[in-house]
Motif scaffolding. Structure first.
Motif, PDB file in Angstrom:
ATOM      1  N   THR A   1       0.893  -1.106   0.085  1.00 55.40           N
ATOM      2  CA  THR A   1       0.016   0.158   0.142  1.00 55.40           C
ATOM      3  C   THR A   1       0.830   1.350   0.026  1.00 55.40           C
ATOM      4  O   THR A   1       2.093   1.116   0.393  1.00 55.40           O
ATOM      5  CB  THR A   1      -1.086  -0.076   1.210  1.00 55.40           C
ATOM      6  OG1 THR A   1      -0.274   0.098   2.489  1.00 55.40           O
ATOM      7  CG2 THR A   1      -1.967  -1.170   1.328  1.00 55.40           C
ATOM      8  N   MET A   2       0.124   2.521  -0.231  1.00 58.43           N
ATOM      9  CA  MET A   2       0.787   3.771  -0.272  1.00 58.43           C
ATOM     10  C   MET A   2       1.814   3.859   0.998  1.00 58.43           C
ATOM     11  O   MET A   2       2.676   4.258   1.323  1.00 58.43           O
ATOM     12  CB  MET A   2       0.071   4.707  -0.643  1.00 58.43           C
ATOM     13  CG  MET A   2       0.775   6.219  -0.606  1.00 58.43           C
ATOM     14  SD  MET A   2       2.062   6.360  -1.818  1.00 58.43           S
ATOM     15  CE  MET A   2       0.860   6.837  -3.298  1.00 58.43           C
ATOM     16  N   ASN A   3       0.939   3.663   2.168  1.00 58.42           N
ATOM     17  CA  ASN A   3       1.482   3.903   3.530  1.00 58.42           C
ATOM     18  C   ASN A   3       2.596   3.067   3.799  1.00 58.42           C
ATOM     19  O   ASN A   3       3.453   3.636   4.478  1.00 58.42           O
ATOM     20  CB  ASN A   3       0.076   3.685   4.456  1.00 58.42           C
ATOM     21  CG  ASN A   3      -0.819   4.741   4.487  1.00 58.42           C
ATOM     22  OD1 ASN A   3      -0.560   5.806   3.998  1.00 58.42           O
ATOM     23  ND2 ASN A   3      -2.125   4.543   4.947  1.00 58.42           N
ATOM     24  N   CYS A   4       2.618   1.827   3.459  1.00 55.82           N
ATOM     25  CA  CYS A   4       3.514   0.839   3.990  1.00 55.82           C
ATOM     26  C   CYS A   4       4.899   1.340   3.088  1.00 55.82           C
ATOM     27  O   CYS A   4       6.059   1.054   3.681  1.00 55.82           O
ATOM     28  CB  CYS A   4       3.055  -0.505   3.909  1.00 55.82           C
ATOM     29  SG  CYS A   4       3.240  -1.358   2.252  1.00 55.82           S
ATOM     30  N   VAL A   5       4.602   1.565   1.779  1.00 53.13           N
ATOM     31  CA  VAL A   5       5.939   2.069   0.998  1.00 53.13           C
ATOM     32  C   VAL A   5       6.503   3.311   1.704  1.00 53.13           C
ATOM     33  O   VAL A   5       7.661   3.530   1.797  1.00 53.13           O
ATOM     34  CB  VAL A   5       5.441   2.166  -0.361  1.00 53.13           C
ATOM     35  CG1 VAL A   5       6.617   2.800  -1.096  1.00 53.13           C
ATOM     36  CG2 VAL A   5       5.507   0.861  -0.975  1.00 53.13           C
TER      37      VAL A   5
ATOM     38  N   VAL B   1       0.342  -5.040 -18.640  1.00 52.12           N
ATOM     39  CA  VAL B   1      -0.958  -5.728 -18.419  1.00 52.12           C
ATOM     40  C   VAL B   1      -1.573  -4.920 -17.060  1.00 52.12           C
ATOM     41  O   VAL B   1      -1.109  -4.975 -15.916  1.00 52.12           O
ATOM     42  CB  VAL B   1      -1.068  -6.918 -18.132  1.00 52.12           C
ATOM     43  CG1 VAL B   1      -2.454  -7.556 -17.857  1.00 52.12           C
ATOM     44  CG2 VAL B   1      -0.458  -7.799 -19.450  1.00 52.12           C
ATOM     45  N   GLY B   2      -2.546  -4.672 -17.139  1.00 50.85           N
ATOM     46  CA  GLY B   2      -3.326  -3.967 -15.828  1.00 50.85           C
ATOM     47  C   GLY B   2      -2.767  -2.737 -15.244  1.00 50.85           C
ATOM     48  O   GLY B   2      -2.428  -2.644 -14.122  1.00 50.85           O
ATOM     49  N   LYS B   3      -2.659  -1.583 -16.065  1.00 50.52           N
ATOM     50  CA  LYS B   3      -2.073  -0.409 -15.763  1.00 50.52           C
ATOM     51  C   LYS B   3      -3.055   0.522 -15.071  1.00 50.52           C
ATOM     52  O   LYS B   3      -3.927   0.936 -15.539  1.00 50.52           O
ATOM     53  CB  LYS B   3      -1.376   0.134 -17.007  1.00 50.52           C
ATOM     54  CG  LYS B   3      -0.521   1.646 -16.868  1.00 50.52           C
ATOM     55  CD  LYS B   3       0.227   1.969 -18.133  1.00 50.52           C
ATOM     56  CE  LYS B   3       1.200   3.079 -17.879  1.00 50.52           C
ATOM     57  NZ  LYS B   3       1.607   3.601 -19.164  1.00 50.52           N
ATOM     58  N   GLN B   4      -2.409   0.926 -13.794  1.00 52.62           N
ATOM     59  CA  GLN B   4      -3.343   1.707 -12.988  1.00 52.62           C
ATOM     60  C   GLN B   4      -2.398   3.130 -12.492  1.00 52.62           C
ATOM     61  O   GLN B   4      -1.575   2.901 -11.831  1.00 52.62           O
ATOM     62  CB  GLN B   4      -4.066   1.321 -11.570  1.00 52.62           C
ATOM     63  CG  GLN B   4      -4.576   0.016 -11.920  1.00 52.62           C
ATOM     64  CD  GLN B   4      -4.892  -0.800 -10.562  1.00 52.62           C
ATOM     65  OE1 GLN B   4      -5.609  -0.268  -9.913  1.00 52.62           O
ATOM     66  NE2 GLN B   4      -4.761  -2.058 -10.652  1.00 52.62           N
ATOM     67  N   LYS B   5      -2.793   4.270 -12.907  1.00 51.79           N
ATOM     68  CA  LYS B   5      -2.224   5.360 -12.557  1.00 51.79           C
ATOM     69  C   LYS B   5      -2.523   5.763 -11.028  1.00 51.79           C
ATOM     70  O   LYS B   5      -3.506   5.708 -10.436  1.00 51.79           O
ATOM     71  CB  LYS B   5      -2.706   6.676 -13.421  1.00 51.79           C
ATOM     72  CG  LYS B   5      -1.838   7.952 -13.200  1.00 51.79           C
ATOM     73  CD  LYS B   5      -2.332   8.976 -14.051  1.00 51.79           C
ATOM     74  CE  LYS B   5      -1.775  10.348 -13.970  1.00 51.79           C
ATOM     75  NZ  LYS B   5      -2.036  11.260 -14.818  1.00 51.79           N
ATOM     76  N   MET B   6      -1.390   5.984 -10.370  1.00 53.31           N
ATOM     77  CA  MET B   6      -1.365   6.289  -8.926  1.00 53.31           C
ATOM     78  C   MET B   6      -1.325   8.058  -8.766  1.00 53.31           C
ATOM     79  O   MET B   6      -0.836   8.501  -9.788  1.00 53.31           O
ATOM     80  CB  MET B   6      -0.220   5.904  -8.300  1.00 53.31           C
ATOM     81  CG  MET B   6      -0.048   4.378  -8.213  1.00 53.31           C
ATOM     82  SD  MET B   6       1.179   3.793  -7.120  1.00 53.31           S
ATOM     83  CE  MET B   6       0.245   3.957  -5.684  1.00 53.31           C
ATOM     84  N   ASP B   7      -1.731   8.535  -7.857  1.00 50.25           N
ATOM     85  CA  ASP B   7      -2.163   9.896  -7.352  1.00 50.25           C
ATOM     86  C   ASP B   7      -0.564  10.392  -7.063  1.00 50.25           C
ATOM     87  O   ASP B   7      -0.316   9.980  -5.584  1.00 50.25           O
ATOM     88  CB  ASP B   7      -2.921  10.229  -6.363  1.00 50.25           C
ATOM     89  CG  ASP B   7      -3.199  11.753  -6.150  1.00 50.25           C
ATOM     90  OD1 ASP B   7      -2.547  12.510  -6.903  1.00 50.25           O
ATOM     91  OD2 ASP B   7      -3.994  12.030  -5.298  1.00 50.25           O
TER      92      ASP B   7
END
Length: 240
Positions: A33-37, A227-233
């Motif tokens: 997750t963003m938080n753990c990274v 495959v399965g590309k999702q843009k992050m904020d």
């Protein structure tokens, strides 16, 4: 563009215990997750977080791979390179289904590429440089190695350090590159099936292009496939 890192079965063997490291209290979830990274990166490399937010667009992907043209000694064929992450064109990809340690390591490695000088040779010395500095960061912070076997060793004083020879061997084994030790100034940019099969060489320092008979092992990076590309904020890559 870089094929990116290929953290094949990362292993903590040869590493340091994370018991007293800044990331020791960060959760290592099976799916990051963003938080753990950010827990890992903000405690150890806030400058890299700033670099991502200001210069990169980050994407989660289910798969990223390359069909790299490869000459087997008789004909041109392809080899599939499964990447753990990529960088290029101010974009970074990182696998969706990976744990927090590996995701943070991939983001560090790929962001390091964005700090390298333009025109740096690839895969040598660009990947060697990124693997070395990322491995140093993982050692200092009690994280697993980027490779299995590990890309680290002990120096004469018993201190765990990045293993330059192991890193070079890893890049040689995993990344497409010219055969025959052409040197970092030369790269392959294309081929002809023939007959006879030929390889197009490019000299970075002079922009000279030369066609030569293909040799077994000649290879170069094919187009990136995702495959399965999702843009992050990107605005969320921010430390407290």
């Amino acid at each position: 563009m870089t094929n990116g890192c290929n953290p094949s079965n990362p292993s903590s063997k040869g590493g340091n215990s994370s018991a007293k490291k800044p990331v020791a209290k960060c959760p290592n979830l099976a799916k990051w997750t963003m938080n753990c990274v950010l827990c890992r990166l903000c405690k150890t490399a806030p400058d890299m977080v700033d670099q991502m937010r200001k210069t990169q667009t980050v994407y989660k992907v289910d798969r990223v791979f390359f069909e790299d043209p490869y000459f087997d000694g008789k004909t041109w064929t392809t080899k599939t390179f499964e990447a753990g992450g990529t960088s290029g064109g101010n974009e970074i990809t990182v696998m969706t289904n990976t744990d927090c340690d590996e995701a943070a390591t991939t983001l560090y490695h790929e962001t390091w590429h964005s700090k390298q000088p333009a025109g740096m040779g690839w895969p040598h010395p660009s990947e060697d440089d990124a693997y070395y500095h990322t491995e140093l960061w993982t050692i200092e912070n009690g994280l697993p190695s980027q490779g299995n076997p590990p890309l680290r060793t002990k120096d004469s004083n018993g201190k765990v350090v990045p293993d330059k020879a192991a890193i070079k061997a890893h890049v040689d084994a995993e990344y497409p590159q010219p055969s025959g030790g052409a040197g970092p100034d030369w790269t392959i940019q294309g081929h002809k099936d023939g007959p006879p099969p030929e390889t197009r060489w490019f000299q970075r320092s002079t922009s000279k292009k030369v066609w030569k008979a293909s040799k077994a092992g000649d290879s170069y990076a094919g187009p990136q496939q995702v495959v399965g590309k999702q843009k992050m904020d990107s605005s969320k890559f921010r430390c407290p």
